[in-house]
Motif scaffolding. Sequence first.
Motif, PDB file in Angstrom:
ATOM      1  N   LEU A 117       0.819   7.448 -26.245  1.00  0.00           N
ATOM      2  CA  LEU A 117      -0.596   7.700 -26.479  1.00  0.00           C
ATOM      3  C   LEU A 117      -0.775   8.967 -27.309  1.00  0.00           C
ATOM      4  N   LEU A 139     -15.349   6.396 -22.548  1.00  0.00           N
ATOM      5  CA  LEU A 139     -13.972   6.469 -23.020  1.00  0.00           C
ATOM      6  C   LEU A 139     -13.910   6.799 -24.506  1.00  0.00           C
ATOM      7  N   VAL A 140     -14.784   6.179 -25.307  1.00  0.00           N
ATOM      8  CA  VAL A 140     -14.805   6.448 -26.748  1.00  0.00           C
ATOM      9  C   VAL A 140     -15.283   7.879 -27.001  1.00  0.00           C
ATOM     10  N   LEU A 190     -12.380  10.038 -26.407  1.00  0.00           N
ATOM     11  CA  LEU A 190     -11.410   9.887 -27.496  1.00  0.00           C
ATOM     12  C   LEU A 190     -11.825  10.728 -28.699  1.00  0.00           C
ATOM     13  N   LEU A 242      -9.571  12.591 -21.483  1.00  0.00           N
ATOM     14  CA  LEU A 242      -9.332  11.268 -22.062  1.00  0.00           C
ATOM     15  C   LEU A 242      -8.424  10.439 -21.158  1.00  0.00           C
ATOM     16  N   LEU A 274      -9.320   6.890 -19.391  1.00  0.00           N
ATOM     17  CA  LEU A 274      -8.487   5.701 -19.577  1.00  0.00           C
ATOM     18  C   LEU A 274      -7.999   5.153 -18.236  1.00  0.00           C
ATOM     19  N   LEU A 309      -3.162   0.342 -24.523  1.00  0.00           N
ATOM     20  CA  LEU A 309      -3.787   0.301 -25.846  1.00  0.00           C
ATOM     21  C   LEU A 309      -4.876  -0.769 -25.914  1.00  0.00           C
ATOM     22  N   THR A 340      -6.769  -1.670 -23.458  1.00  0.00           N
ATOM     23  CA  THR A 340      -7.922  -1.077 -22.773  1.00  0.00           C
ATOM     24  C   THR A 340      -8.692  -0.153 -23.715  1.00  0.00           C
ATOM     25  N   LEU A 341      -7.963   0.685 -24.450  1.00  0.00           N
ATOM     26  CA  LEU A 341      -8.587   1.604 -25.404  1.00  0.00           C
ATOM     27  C   LEU A 341      -9.329   0.827 -26.490  1.00  0.00           C
ATOM     28  N   GLU A 367     -12.609  -0.962 -25.131  1.00  0.00           N
ATOM     29  CA  GLU A 367     -13.708  -0.018 -24.939  1.00  0.00           C
ATOM     30  C   GLU A 367     -14.298   0.405 -26.294  1.00  0.00           C
ATOM     31  N   THR A 368     -13.430   0.554 -27.295  1.00  0.00           N
ATOM     32  CA  THR A 368     -13.891   0.925 -28.631  1.00  0.00           C
ATOM     33  C   THR A 368     -14.713  -0.198 -29.249  1.00  0.00           C
TER      34      THR A 368
END
Length: 202
Positions: free
Chosen positions: A15, A42-43, A46, A83, A87, A111, A113-114, A117-118
């Motif tokens: 990450l 989450l975003v 980030l 962050l 996550l 990834l 999950t990231l 959310e994005t």
Amino acid sequence: MKPRGLTNRGSTCYLNSLLQSLACVSSCWLPFVQHLSSLPSLVNKLLTTLMAMKSSNEGRPCDKDWPPVLDSEELQGVDTLPLLSALEEAKQKGGDGNFSWEDANDVSEVLITLISETEKCLGPWSTLSACPREVTTCGNCGYESLGETNSAMLILEPMKYLSQSLEKYMEKRSGPSASCLECDMVATSSQRLLMYSSPEVL
């Protein structure tokens, strides 16, 4: 400029590598910073982390005797814990109640999950297009006209850093002589490309 490293907090090395890569192409995410308060948690975390990395890295010298001697405050670097916590919470809400950064975990699942959310605020990555806009500037009056290149693919000149390749791709260049819509004269022009979203293919 040498980027500052990030502290490995458990199984976070991959990450951290992703964050370092994103930090090097700030033109792809900086436009979203102005909407920070309206973005999913989450975003938000980030982008906040990437902004902290950008601020931390700016002005750092490219020393031949790397790494330099750092004091304790320098060694702390950027705090990625907010962050990581966001996550971890997203993973647990998604059904992985036992997820922890202290345990070995599946890189792709984190990834995904990231990315999911994005996608909530940027749309599905599979349908995003770079669509570079071509700006043509009249050499006589300076009038700028905007047109789309209708391309989702960028072909970049390989350079030491990706950011340098992107800057080279978007730099101003000489264009053809053309009739200007504003001053109605045939004049030489210059052209440059602008990007408003990340490309599907790089």
